[in-house]
Write a protein that holds these residues in place. Sequence first.
Motif, short mmCIF file in Angstrom:
data_model
loop_
_atom_site.label_atom_id
_atom_site.label_comp_id
_atom_site.label_asym_id
_atom_site.label_seq_id
_atom_site.Cartn_x
_atom_site.Cartn_y
_atom_site.Cartn_z
N GLY B 544 0.85 -1.19 0.00
CA GLY B 544 0.00 0.00 0.00
C GLY B 544 0.88 1.23 0.00
N CYS B 545 0.40 2.30 -0.63
CA CYS B 545 1.18 3.52 -0.69
C CYS B 545 0.42 4.68 -0.06
CB CYS B 545 1.53 3.87 -2.13
SG CYS B 545 2.65 2.68 -2.87
N GLY B 546 1.12 5.77 0.12
CA GLY B 546 0.49 6.95 0.70
C GLY B 546 1.09 8.22 0.15
N PHE B 547 0.32 9.28 0.30
CA PHE B 547 0.70 10.60 -0.20
C PHE B 547 0.01 11.58 0.72
CE2 PHE B 547 -1.30 14.08 -2.68
CZ PHE B 547 -0.20 14.75 -3.18
N PHE B 548 0.76 12.52 1.28
CA PHE B 548 0.10 13.44 2.20
C PHE B 548 0.74 14.82 2.15
CE2 PHE B 548 -1.61 14.97 6.31
CZ PHE B 548 -2.94 14.64 6.10
N ILE B 549 -0.07 15.80 2.53
CA ILE B 549 0.41 17.18 2.54
C ILE B 549 1.42 17.40 3.66
CG2 ILE B 549 -1.68 18.17 1.54
CD1 ILE B 549 -2.57 18.84 4.39
N SER B 550 2.38 18.25 3.39
CA SER B 550 3.32 18.64 4.44
C SER B 550 3.03 20.10 4.75
CB SER B 550 4.74 18.44 3.94
OG SER B 550 5.65 18.65 4.98
N GLY B 551 1.97 20.31 5.47
CA GLY B 551 1.54 21.68 5.75
C GLY B 551 0.52 22.13 4.73
N SER B 552 -0.52 22.80 5.24
CA SER B 552 -1.56 23.27 4.34
C SER B 552 -1.12 24.60 3.73
CB SER B 552 -2.85 23.43 5.15
OG SER B 552 -3.74 24.24 4.45
N GLY B 553 -1.28 24.71 2.42
CA GLY B 553 -0.78 25.89 1.71
C GLY B 553 -1.44 27.19 2.13
N LEU B 554 -2.73 27.10 2.48
CA LEU B 554 -3.44 28.31 2.86
C LEU B 554 -3.74 28.29 4.35
CD1 LEU B 554 -6.06 28.91 0.05
CD2 LEU B 554 -3.91 30.07 0.45
N PRO B 555 -3.43 29.37 5.06
CA PRO B 555 -3.83 29.42 6.45
C PRO B 555 -5.35 29.55 6.51
CG PRO B 555 -2.54 31.36 5.83
CD PRO B 555 -2.79 30.60 4.60
N ILE B 556 -5.95 29.03 7.56
CA ILE B 556 -7.41 29.01 7.61
C ILE B 556 -7.97 30.42 7.83
CG2 ILE B 556 -9.36 28.24 9.02
CD1 ILE B 556 -7.82 25.65 9.51
N HIS B 557 -7.28 31.19 8.64
CA HIS B 557 -7.92 32.41 9.13
C HIS B 557 -7.58 33.68 8.37
CE1 HIS B 557 -10.40 31.50 12.61
NE2 HIS B 557 -9.62 30.47 12.80
N TRP B 558 -6.62 33.64 7.47
CA TRP B 558 -6.30 34.89 6.79
C TRP B 558 -5.72 34.62 5.41
CZ3 TRP B 558 -3.72 34.18 11.72
CH2 TRP B 558 -2.47 33.57 11.61
N ASP B 559 -5.67 35.66 4.65
CA ASP B 559 -5.03 35.63 3.36
C ASP B 559 -3.54 35.36 3.58
OD1 ASP B 559 -3.65 36.86 1.04
OD2 ASP B 559 -5.74 37.20 0.43
N PRO B 560 -2.97 34.45 2.81
CA PRO B 560 -1.55 34.11 3.08
C PRO B 560 -0.61 35.29 2.94
CG PRO B 560 -2.32 33.14 1.02
CD PRO B 560 -3.53 33.71 1.69
N ASN B 561 -1.05 36.32 2.23
CA ASN B 561 -0.14 37.47 2.07
C ASN B 561 -0.14 38.36 3.30
OD1 ASN B 561 0.32 36.59 -0.54
ND2 ASN B 561 -1.54 37.63 -1.24
N LYS B 562 -1.14 38.19 4.15
CA LYS B 562 -1.29 39.15 5.26
C LYS B 562 -0.40 38.81 6.45
CE LYS B 562 -5.57 41.39 4.32
NZ LYS B 562 -7.00 41.39 4.54
N PHE B 563 -0.38 37.54 6.82
CA PHE B 563 0.47 37.14 7.94
C PHE B 563 1.24 35.90 7.52
CE2 PHE B 563 -2.97 39.24 10.28
CZ PHE B 563 -2.26 40.02 11.16
N PRO B 564 2.36 35.69 8.13
CA PRO B 564 3.06 34.44 7.83
C PRO B 564 2.36 33.24 8.46
CG PRO B 564 4.36 35.82 9.33
CD PRO B 564 3.08 36.55 9.07
N HIS B 565 2.74 32.03 8.02
CA HIS B 565 2.18 30.79 8.59
C HIS B 565 2.76 30.52 9.97
CE1 HIS B 565 0.12 28.67 5.20
NE2 HIS B 565 0.71 29.64 4.55
N ALA B 566 4.03 30.84 10.11
CA ALA B 566 4.70 30.51 11.37
C ALA B 566 5.73 31.58 11.66
CB ALA B 566 5.38 29.15 11.27
N THR B 567 5.88 31.88 12.94
CA THR B 567 6.85 32.88 13.36
C THR B 567 7.61 32.34 14.57
OG1 THR B 567 5.22 34.54 12.75
CG2 THR B 567 7.13 35.32 13.97
N VAL B 568 8.90 32.59 14.59
CA VAL B 568 9.72 32.14 15.71
C VAL B 568 10.59 33.30 16.19
CG1 VAL B 568 11.65 30.65 16.37
CG2 VAL B 568 9.77 29.72 15.04
N HIS B 569 10.60 33.51 17.49
CA HIS B 569 11.47 34.55 18.06
C HIS B 569 12.64 33.90 18.79
CE1 HIS B 569 7.82 37.49 18.41
NE2 HIS B 569 8.18 37.27 17.18
N LEU B 570 13.81 34.53 18.68
CA LEU B 570 14.97 34.05 19.42
C LEU B 570 15.48 35.16 20.32
CD1 LEU B 570 17.03 32.28 16.63
CD2 LEU B 570 15.31 31.30 18.15
#
Lengths: 327, 971
Positions: B544-570
């Motif tokens: 049996g084989c599989g195929f799956f997304i590695s992260g959804s291309g569109l964020p659910i709550h906003w236009d992808p151009n407005k905010f990033p998908h992920a943010t990290v502070h150091l």
Amino acid sequence: MMRMPPFKLHTPKTLNDALNIARELSNEEIEFDWIAGGTDLLPNYKWHLNAKPHVISLSGISELSKLNSNHIGAMVSLHDLAKSKYTHPVLVKAADSIASTLIRRSGTVGGNICLDTRCYWFNQTEQWRESIDWCHKCDCGTEADCRVIPNQNTLCVATYQADLAPVLMCLGATIHLASVNGIRSMPLHNFFELDGMTRNVLQHGELVTHITLPEDVNEWKGDYQKLRQRESWDFPEAGVAALWRMGTKGPTQLRIATTGLESIPGLHLEEANNAISKWNGSNTIDTLADAIRKSVKPVQNTWYSPSYRKKMVKVLTKRACAGLIER
Amino acid sequence: MSDRDEPEGIIEREIKMDVDVIEVDQEMDFENVSSEIADLEVDLMTEESSEDEMVGYRQQPGKLPFAKPGSGGKNRFSKPTNQEMIPESQGGKLTQPWGSHRHDGLVSGQIIGKPTALVDSHWKVTGQAQYGDDIRLPGELIGRIVRSPYHYARVLSINCSKALELPGVVAIATGADAANKFGVLPVTKDEHAMAVEKVRHVGDLVACVAAENELIAREAERLIEVEYEILEPIHDMRKGLDDSENPIHDRGKYHIGEANVQKRVFQEFGNIDEMASNSIASHKQNWLFAGVNHAATEPHAVVANWDPSGRLTLYTPQQVPHYVHRALADVLEVPMHQINVHRTFVGGGFGGKSDPFPHEMCAAILARKSGRPVRITFDREEVYWINRGRHPSRIEMNLHADEKGRICGIETDALIDGGGFASFGHVTTYYNGVLHTAPYEIGAFHYTGARVWTNKPASGAMRGHGAVNSRCAVETGLDDLAEQLEVDPITLRLANLLPPHSATITGFRVTSIGMRECLERVKKESDWDKKFRKMPLGKGIGIGCGFFISGSGLPIHWDPNKFPHATVHLKIDMDGGVTIHTGAADIGQGSDTVVAQAVAEVLGLPLDMIRVRSRESDTSPVDLGSYSSRVTFMNANAAISAAMQIRDELLDATVEITGAIRDKLVIGDRRIFAKNDPAVGISYLEALHKAQEDRGALVASGAYRTPPMGRTHKGAAAGLAPAYSFSAYVAEVTVDVETGQTKVDKVWAAHDCGKALNPLAVKGQIIGSCHMGLGQVISEEMKYGRGGHLMNPDLLDYKIPSVHEMPEVFPIIVESNDPEGPFGAKEAGEGPLLPILPAVCNAVYDAVGVRTAELPITPDRLLKLIERRCRKEGIKEPLELESPTLKYSPLQNVLAARASEHSQRDLDRRLDANRKPYHNGALFGLDPTIPPDEVDERWAVNVIPSKDYLTKPRLAGSAWRHMERRHRGDS
């Protein structure tokens, strides 16, 4: 979280003390349960199933833990039974297949024999049972009907799903009971009474002290076969024990008992005797297996469908009897 | 410089010792090692104490000096860079058969690719991790929820007066306390904290009570009197397609007819008209999949507390704290900045803790009413009432293959049972179709999907979201096609794979593909050729084989151009330790570890110098949450981007101190040095302190967003992902033909995760996925009884496989080095679940010659199929059945030749930087460089069914019989 209703725990050190506590409570018309290993009773309490305000623990009574080839105390743990050199090998197999290691460490022989019957409509939380308007095995004062076979308000068809009884019955076990009124004994198969609620002949305040096995127990050979979805945890959906004594030309005596199919375990003397009287090797086993299948009446209240369980009784019987024709 | 000689000697000795340490480490002799290290350190300390202070470091009077150069971290001295971990493209020895990666220059050889214990594992194994129910605040009250005993009813009145009189009852809330709706998807907000008008399933929330202890709360529950008007419930999902007098929800003008259809999808791509006529083999199967639950170890629990300043803190084991944050603000009518969502340790999520939940609202409402902290902990049954498990589904799967062994058509019709609420269902409805348009190149794709409301606990997202059931149907169908074509099913797959850097039939951008290697590895390691169709009755092997997304291309709550998908502070201060602030929820998958690894790798630091703060929304940047297998991909990318900024500052400081040429500088273990002359360099702390001179602590913020992708048709965004994972499993089973019991003996599990950042965690995910998928295929099932009651809401009767049922799993990691992934990584958390289901189903066929179309394959179901085969073949006893056999047709060689040709094609594409586009359809003779619909008029792109289709729709397709109210003109 599920929390048990509060109860008062009594911890007598002798059988007499235990029976006296029982008598006192009975005199005051206070309800109570015996508790041995607690692996059956406490989950039911957590589900608020027939919980009682007083519980008498038998765990401190050492005289109930004696174990040898012919005597099994009610408080012998399933683990000790399975690991003891005195235990009959078929009994070892049955005991070792019960639930899981953790439960076998707590669960006892007496508790297993007296296991409460089980049913999909009964072993549920209070909230769940409210959604089916309760069930008459635990009706909470509602006079509810049976949800498995409706419109009959008398018989409870909850299923007896313990493993030791069929093997012990085939080994010719005698069960010994005690109460303040004295002691009594009977063949194990007479201990059970066909009703999912009362289940057995135990009177209020009476308890199982031990099981005895006949002297010739080690001359009996046999097998125990069990049906379940998983090899751990699960109660038997069907179980068949077969034990026999071999003569030179085949078996001279044969006993078959089943569990997990009705409200009590069944000892199928007639079918087994027929098989011995007309013994003809594997053909007889086929006929016998079919006869056992026909003699049981499972209902729709456990994981597998009744029709499948019935079908499997035949397969299990054949497998349990396989040793009869293997030389 | 003579005074420098001696310390260097010590460094050399230390290095030698380190090598020994590594070797001992592998023998797991931790105790001795640590004592050896301790002894050694004591020696070094005494030896060193006579040394003069290092030149260049000022010591303040009365203060201890900073740790010496080269130190920082438990081991005080840097180790030489291990060339085995440096990619070939950087002159190291790490082979890169699929070319270089954009992050190669950031590899310092520290930790990426090394099996690493999760950074929070010590907390867990010592019992110090605080899960939801472990949060105890002073003065807490216990909350309990009053739930509906009816499947479907109108709530006429609720009388709490008796309950309120009970001593110890502090607060009671009902639907009247929270009128605002919420839901995980902004388009389908259909939940209330408690029933406002109707209850929609047994266990639906009606009221909640907070009391001094649980006993009182339980008693109060019994005293709350609710008057219901019972409505006619729907249990069969097929009935949800019909018009109803009382639809379970009312979506106003967007309501579809008067039915209980929550979402419907129609998609047609490719050469639809000719797929059937071109075929020489066709497969058709009607599947029934039971619903399954995540059954995470930790039941849901929540603690809410309004602090003296009037802010709410909600402690909850959540996968998606940000959506709870939003929902709380909506429901409580409090601005988001007044709420702190504190994610506790999560005892397993698997999708079951990714919705904002009504009980979380209840806790907050009760805490507000009572002015005291409120804790609500579910018992197991309540976990089943909240559910969000995999949808029970009816899937019709049709596959067609042409004379060249190409898959000329996939037709799928999926009706999914959403239960009482929408949850993630909008997405699930798409995923049931679009996530099986790869990894194969196909001639046509026809999908109709519908999700209906029924009076059951709501279905939602569960590991492998939406892809699992239809994938099982596709992969078992391919096995059947191979049987009909008389070819090997692995060869059939190998000859039909999409190449790397291609577009699927629906326009998904696929980058790296390790599918071919997965198939080849499992084939070899399972000894497939010696076993397939060659084993005796009752023994079988399947693929049996599989195929799956590695992260959804569109964020659910906003236009992808407005905010990033992920943010990290150091944040790094003079002690040298790095604090990572991230909102990514570690739910046991190891996201804290991965983000720490990414930063450690870029900065050349040991893992013990990294600390992750990912708990509180007050301190962490917004992260969309742990779902759709997005965290490693997006969060680690954001972390790398933040770490690169710090790295730049450290390099600048190094240039300033050493005068070295910046381009030549590389980072090793806590040391920055010139690659061409390693003697020229300084320690990490020296560089850090230099960089801090004028501004104190270094801070950086990194973010990740997906590139623009995909096509423009309606629904084109569903299933879009920046990368996709691939997997292939082979399962070997034993079936007891008399009882129908299936035992899975062995599983060879190959998964393409791009790059295993932490191979230990990847293997854990593969084995865990096997267990979870095994449950669905063998025994797990939410069983609804007569009258629609859930019969097994407990872990005794909900049959999760025990250790006895668990097969031996051989995890095989395939690394395809994804160009966009962090260091090449893709997901490994969900994709590995998909192949186990079809692999087992196909193995069962190989063992007993029957194809199941209902999951789980419990023994009673399988026995029925075996008996049916017996009757059909006139055989009395199942033991007399014959095991299936296979003789190859001439097509086998054709496919093998094509597979080998494609293997070279794939490698060439990977290594060719100037590769041309490749659109699905090239295998069927079309120009690969142009989307086929632009050049071939037979190539359809339809998202609305034709009138013709509606004359004879399939089951789910019949949802399109209804017209939306707004188009009916009677809204």
